[in-house]
Scaffold this motif. Structure first.
Motif, PDB file in Angstrom:
ATOM      1  N   ASP A 123       0.861  -1.186   0.000  1.00 65.17           N
ATOM      2  CA  ASP A 123       0.000   0.000   0.000  1.00 65.17           C
ATOM      3  C   ASP A 123       0.895   1.233   0.000  1.00 65.17           C
ATOM      4  OD1 ASP A 123      -2.202   1.662   0.114  1.00 65.17           O
ATOM      5  OD2 ASP A 123      -2.448   1.474   2.286  1.00 65.17           O
ATOM      6  N   TRP A 125       2.439   4.862  -0.450  1.00 61.42           N
ATOM      7  CA  TRP A 125       2.051   6.259  -0.375  1.00 61.42           C
ATOM      8  C   TRP A 125       3.284   7.111  -0.604  1.00 61.42           C
ATOM      9  CZ3 TRP A 125      -2.975   7.968   0.289  1.00 61.42           C
ATOM     10  CH2 TRP A 125      -3.915   6.980   0.593  1.00 61.42           C
ATOM     11  N   ASP A 128       6.771   7.322   1.635  1.00 57.23           N
ATOM     12  CA  ASP A 128       6.930   6.255   2.631  1.00 57.23           C
ATOM     13  C   ASP A 128       8.260   5.514   2.499  1.00 57.23           C
ATOM     14  OD1 ASP A 128       6.562   4.543   0.465  1.00 57.23           O
ATOM     15  OD2 ASP A 128       4.637   3.754   1.145  1.00 57.23           O
ATOM     16  N   ALA A 202      -1.267  11.425  -3.805  1.00 60.28           N
ATOM     17  CA  ALA A 202      -0.934  10.814  -2.523  1.00 60.28           C
ATOM     18  C   ALA A 202      -0.413   9.384  -2.664  1.00 60.28           C
ATOM     19  CB  ALA A 202      -2.154  10.828  -1.593  1.00 60.28           C
ATOM     20  N   LYS A 203      -0.792   8.720  -3.756  1.00 60.80           N
ATOM     21  CA  LYS A 203      -0.353   7.334  -3.956  1.00 60.80           C
ATOM     22  C   LYS A 203       1.030   7.230  -4.609  1.00 60.80           C
ATOM     23  CE  LYS A 203      -2.274   4.024  -3.288  1.00 60.80           C
ATOM     24  NZ  LYS A 203      -2.090   3.147  -2.085  1.00 60.80           N
TER      25      LYS A 203
END
Length: 253
Positions: A123, A125, A128, A202-203
């Motif tokens: 997941d 982001w 990160d 954001a991804k």
């Protein structure tokens, strides 16, 4: 007793001056001569045979059924990038090709690689510092240097520049001399420099395979410059290439 001494002397003289000739030279006591076989006639070992190419396998190595099912049915070229653990930022990469009816065969690698500083994530982001896990297309390439001979669309542009230092203080210069865009949160068929993010900013995005700078990345995968050139020359859009990447435990699911 005198008679015995005379006999011994006579035999010794016959050996030294008789049919053998050439004086009293002592013959070498080698095992081959003890058995009556000259050492030059000993059989020579056969030269080693060249290594045979690895046989094809039905499934991609290191992949379990769940990850294998995510590889498109028409894909015939796959770069598998595997890390030891979820937190590892070092990995290995190997390129496989599949021929109809013959399974997958290793064609390049394994090569050393780096990935995100904090390892891997399912997941991802922005910021990160982890590399996304999964199966992603490899559609477009580019770099600061001229096309080394790839069949992918290639965008040479001075904007492929890397400046500053990496997470370990290593210089980043030259990291984007060659890149292959990973089709994560991007529009395929465009330059890797395209900043369009279909899933939103954001991804994250801008996940590439690029030249290694001797340290972990922010989210990309990096290979040595020589291996990047080899990868670019090998990738064939007709084979629908993908990258399958993640830690071993996730790939094995």
């Amino acid at each position: 007793m005198p008679v015995r001494k005379t006999v011994v002397f006579a035999i010794s003289a016959a050996v030294c001056t008789g049919a053998l000739g050439g004086g009293c030279t002592q013959a070498p006591q080698s095992p081959s001569q003890d058995h009556g076989t000259p050492s030059s006639a000993a059989p020579r070992p056969a030269p080693p045979r060249p290594a045979a190419p690895p046989p094809p396998v039905r499934l991609l190595p290191e992949l379990g059924p769940a990850m294998q099912a995510r590889v498109p049915a028409d894909t015939r070229q796959a770069l598998v990038v595997s890390g030891r653990t979820q937190e590892a930022n070092r990995a290995r990469a190997a390129l496989y090709e599949r021929d109809t009816g013959h399974g997958w065969r290793l064609v390049a690698g394994p090569w050393r690689a780096h990935n995100g500083l904090r390892g891997w994530t399912s997941d991802h982001w922005i910021g990160d510092l982890r590399t996304p896990i999964g199966v992603f297309g490899l559609s477009d390439a580019g770099g600061r240097l001229p096309d080394p001979g790839t069949r992918l669309p290639y965008d040479q542009d001075p904007l492929f520049r890397a400046e500053g230092t990496g997470h370990l203080g290593e210089p980043l210069e030259g990291s984007f001399d060659y890149v292959v865009a990973v089709d994560y949160n991007r529009v395929t068929g465009t330059t890797p420099l395209d900043e369009t993010r279909p899933m939103g900013e954001a991804k994250g995005g801008g996940v590439w395979i690029h030249v290694d700078h001797q340290g972990p990345t922010s989210a990309c995968v990096s290979l040595s410059e020589d291996h990047m050139r080899a990868l670019l020359r090998a990738l064939d859009p007709e084979r629908k290439p993908v990258v399958v990447m993640g830690p071993r435990a996730d790939l094995a699911q």
